[in-house]
Structures are given as structure tokens and as C-alpha cells.
Design an enzyme around this catalytic site. Structure first.
Site, PDB file in Angstrom:
ATOM      1  CE  LYS A   1      36.668  21.921 -20.764  1.00 26.55           C
ATOM      2  NZ  LYS A   1      36.794  21.004 -19.608  1.00 26.55           N
TER       3      LYS A   1
ATOM      4  CG  HIS B   1      16.878  41.167 -11.044  1.00 26.90           C
ATOM      5  ND1 HIS B   1      17.189  40.307 -10.005  1.00 26.90           N
ATOM      6  CD2 HIS B   1      17.969  41.965 -11.205  1.00 26.90           C
ATOM      7  CE1 HIS B   1      18.420  40.572  -9.573  1.00 26.90           C
ATOM      8  NE2 HIS B   1      18.906  41.568 -10.294  1.00 26.90           N
TER       9      HIS B   1
ATOM     10  NE  ARG C   1      24.739  46.587  -8.564  1.00 30.45           N
ATOM     11  CZ  ARG C   1      25.777  47.280  -9.053  1.00 30.45           C
ATOM     12  NH1 ARG C   1      26.310  48.220  -8.336  1.00 30.45           N
ATOM     13  NH2 ARG C   1      26.249  47.045 -10.252  1.00 30.45           N
ATOM     14  CB  THR C   2      22.566  39.931  -8.293  1.00 26.90           C
ATOM     15  OG1 THR C   2      21.966  41.138  -8.754  1.00 26.90           O
ATOM     16  CG2 THR C   2      21.506  38.911  -8.028  1.00 26.90           C
TER      17      THR C   2
ATOM     18  NE  ARG D   1      22.214  38.771 -12.928  1.00 28.27           N
ATOM     19  CZ  ARG D   1      22.396  40.041 -12.559  1.00 28.27           C
ATOM     20  NH1 ARG D   1      23.404  40.739 -13.038  1.00 28.27           N
ATOM     21  NH2 ARG D   1      21.578  40.595 -11.689  1.00 28.27           N
TER      22      ARG D   1
HETATM   23  N1   CP Z   1      21.023  45.213  -9.627  1.00 28.96           N
HETATM   24  C1   CP Z   1      21.779  44.266 -10.215  1.00 28.96           C
HETATM   25  O1   CP Z   1      21.268  43.244 -10.670  1.00 28.96           O
HETATM   26  O2   CP Z   1      23.106  44.538 -10.232  1.00 28.96           O
HETATM   27  P1   CP Z   1      24.230  43.508 -10.723  1.00 28.96           P
HETATM   28  O3   CP Z   1      24.080  43.388 -12.218  1.00 28.96           O
HETATM   29  O4   CP Z   1      25.532  44.124 -10.325  1.00 28.96           O
HETATM   30  O5   CP Z   1      23.979  42.205 -10.063  1.00 28.96           O
END
Ligand code: CP
Length: 363
Positions: free
Chosen positions: A86, A136, A58-59, A108
């Protein structure tokens, strides 16, 4: 009001006004995704780098779609295909990417604090797309946006966040956002998955699902993060599901007009029953839709602010942050590297080390 933050690293530290401004901006972007031609020229000529060291559906896609709907160019980099393999450190990767002059880096990372570390370089805006068990922030914004669309202002409403609170960056960011906006927040889960520090944040804590859901306006289910369970926090998945799975029976404890959120990905049958996840109270896919609008808003606010700052410096519009070296703004004093961020402190290295090859740690 304007949004004056250079980076978007977390909900922590944001004022109520800043949160409401972000939400209002996201609401104004939502309409673009309803158009037949889902594109505006706002970020034309800008490049957004998505640097993902952890899996995401999603993100990652949402940030990419958001950037593309604003006409930005996007680059996606994942740990498995980058020079991390590496032995390159996170900071060296970031320095190289920044040298290509992106408008923003979205990161992320499985280590808490990774986004903050990149932000210390201060070469371009950094957006936290989830760092370890820390925050998040765009998820919290899209959650609050979705809640507000259904129940109006969250002030005075009761919202239960249920499940693996201990490992949840989503819970942390949502607690901060929702309490800042005046909601009553309940954390519900087994005692081993409820971190004690949340008691200091003005939330109720429940270890029984039914009492935790009693009379609530909103239920936010969390994914049981099996990959982060370093020790046995509960006897078995069956046992967890028996006590904390959101079933239609447990749902009956909440208000009749309750809405149900889940950030995804879902463990069906463990934390949420499919009849609930796909049922009439679920707004889970609306969360995903709102995620694009929220990320458009964050990208817009962070990258156009850069442009405004640059326009204020007609001599070197590309170097708004070097008023002290007009002669060679790209060459800091050789003995005094003012633009060079210190390497991570031992504590940060320790935190980041599990995700980097051993030889790269502490470089
Ligand atoms: N909600 C969320 O962070 O989903 P993903 O891990 O798929 O990005």
C-alpha cells in the site's frame, strides 16, 4: 568475553575475537538440535520478527526454527502480504513493528544497506539476513563453522570462492570472515563477475577454474544470481557452465580431502554438477544444519544483552536507553526528536527505491 554489538549487520568491523566468540557460542547451541526435545527456555516471552522482502528458504526457516528452539515467539512478514503493497516505506513498517516491542527484527531486503537503515532507528536489535549485494553475515558464520568442523582452524588454509562474486553478499561476508581468521582466500570467476575492489582485500584472483582450484582445502561455490544480471556478464549459460561448473574433473585439482560448500539455492548443471553437489566431498546439508545453531547464537547474544541492560535500570527496566527523561521517557522533546532517525539520504533512497512503490520513494 561478551558480544557488545547491539545489532548484527555484517562481518565488516568484527574482530577475530568476536568472530571466534560467535562461533564458539554457535557450537555450544548445536547440541540442542540433536536432542529429542529440541527446545530450551532461553528466550521465553520474547518475540522475534522475521521481515523478509526477498525470497528465502534456508535463512528464513532457519531463523524461525532457531527462535522457536529458544522458546521465542516468531512472526513472519513478507513484502507480498504486508502494507508495503500500500506504499508504506521500510522505515514506517519498521517503526510500527518496533512499537509492538519485539526482542529483535531479522530483515532480508534486496537493497544493500536496508538493515543498516533499520538499525538507525535503534528501537530493537536488527539482524541482517542478507541485504542486496552487500552482506549475509549469518551465512558466513555458518560457512566458517562448517569448515572448522572439517578441517580445524582456517588460519593458513586455502579457500576458493567460485562463481558470481560480483553479486554475492555471501562472498563478501565470507572474504571478511575468512581473511580476519587468517585463511588464504582465492576468488575464482569470469573477469566480468569479479569486482575490482576485492583485490584490495588481500585475496588472490583467478579467472581460470582449474588454476583457481589447484591445491585448495575448501571450495565454496556460489549461485549464479540470474535475477541480478542487469547486463550480459557472459555470452550464455552454456558458456558459463563450460568454464565454471564444478565437475568431478575440475574437483581433481583440489586437495584429496577437499570439502565443497554451496549456500543454496543451487543451479544444478550451471555452477555445480549434481555428482559433486550430492557426492562425498559435499557438506552442503551440514551448512544448513549449522545455520540453525548460528542463528540461535546470534539471537541469544543480541536479545539477552538487551535484558541485561534493562536489569541495570530498576526504575524503568523497559527503557534502558532514556536516562535523561525519567518523567516521560516515552515522550521526547517535541521540537527535538532525538529518537527519530533521519529519513534515508538520497543515495540510500536511490538504492532502496527499486523495491518500493514509486509513490513511497523519498517520503
Ligand atoms: N543461503 C541462503 O541465503 O539461502 P536462502 O535464500 O534460501 O535463504
Amino acid at each position: 568475553m561478551t558480544f557488545s554489538q547491539r545489532h548484527f549487520l555484517g562481518i565488516e568491523g568484527l574482530s577475530r575475537e568476536e568472530l571466534l566468540f560467535l562461533l564458539k557460542t554457535a557450537e555450544s547451541f548445536r547440541e540442542i538440535s540433536e536432542r529429542e526435545v529440541k527446545k530450551v527456555p532461553t528466550l521465553r516471552g520474547k518475540t522475534i520478527i522475521n521481515l523478509f522482502y526477498e525470497s528465502s528458504t534456508r535463512t528464513r526457516s532457519s531463523f524461525e526454527i532457531a527462535a522457536k528452539r529458544l522458546s521465542a515467539d516468531t512472526i513472519n512478514i513478507s513484502a507480498s502480504t504486508s502494507s508495503v503493497n500500500k506504499g508504506e516505506t521500510l522505515l514506517d513498517t519498521a517503526r510500527s513493528l518496533c512499537a509492538m516491542r519485539p526482542a529483535a527484527i531479522v530483515i532480508r531486503h534486496p537493497a544493500s544497506g536496508a538493515a543498516h537503515l533499520l538499525a538507525q532507528l535503534d528501537k530493537c536489535p536488527v539482524i541482517n539476513a542478507g541485504d542486496g549485494t552487500h552482506e549475509h553475515p549469518t551465512q558466513a558464520l555458518l560457512d566458517v563453522m562448517t569448515i572448522r568442523e572439517h578441517i580445524g582452524e582456517v588460519e593458513g588454509k586455502t579457500i576458493a570462492i567460485v562463481g558470481d562474486i560480483l553479486h554475492s553478499r555471501v562472498a563478501r561476508s565470507n572474504v571478511l570472515a575468512l581473511t580476519t581468521l587468517g585463511a588464504n582466500v582465492r576468488l575464482v570467476g569470469p573477469p566480468t563477475l569479479l569486482p575490482p575492489e576485492f583485490r584490495l582485500w588481500g585475496v588472490e584472483v583467478h579467472t581460470d577454474l582449474r588454476s583457481g582450484l589447484s591445491g585448495v582445502d575448501v571450495i565454496m561455490m556460489l549461485r549464479l544470481q540470474r535475477e541480478r544480471q542487469a547486463r550480459n556478464f557472459f555470452p550464455s549459460l552454456d558458456e558459463y557452465a563450460r568454464r565454471f561448473c564444478l565437475t568431478t574433473q575440475a574437483l581433481a585439482e583440489a586437495k584429496p580431502e577437499v570439502i565443497i560448500l554451496h549456500p543454496g539455492p543451487m543451479n544444478r548443471g550451471i555452477e555445480i554438477d549434481s555428482r559433486v553437489a550430492d557426492g562425498p566431498y559435499s557438506v552442503i546439508l551440514e551448512q544448513v544444519t549449522n545455520g540453525v545453531a548460528v542463528r540461535m547464537a546470534v539471537l541469544y547474544l543480541l536479545t539477552t544483552r538487551e535484558r541485561i541492560a534493562a536489569q541495570d535500570r530498576p526504575d524503568r527496566p523497559d527503557r534502558p536507553d532514556r536516562p535523561d527523561r525519567p518523567d516521560r521517557p516515552d515522550r521526547p522533546d517535541r521540537l527535538n526528536y532525538p529518537d527519530r532517525v533521519a529519513e534515508p539520504s538520497p543515495a540510500v533512497v536511490q538504492e532502496i527505491s527499486p523495491v518500493l512503490p514509486k509513490r513511497a520513494v523519498g517520503q
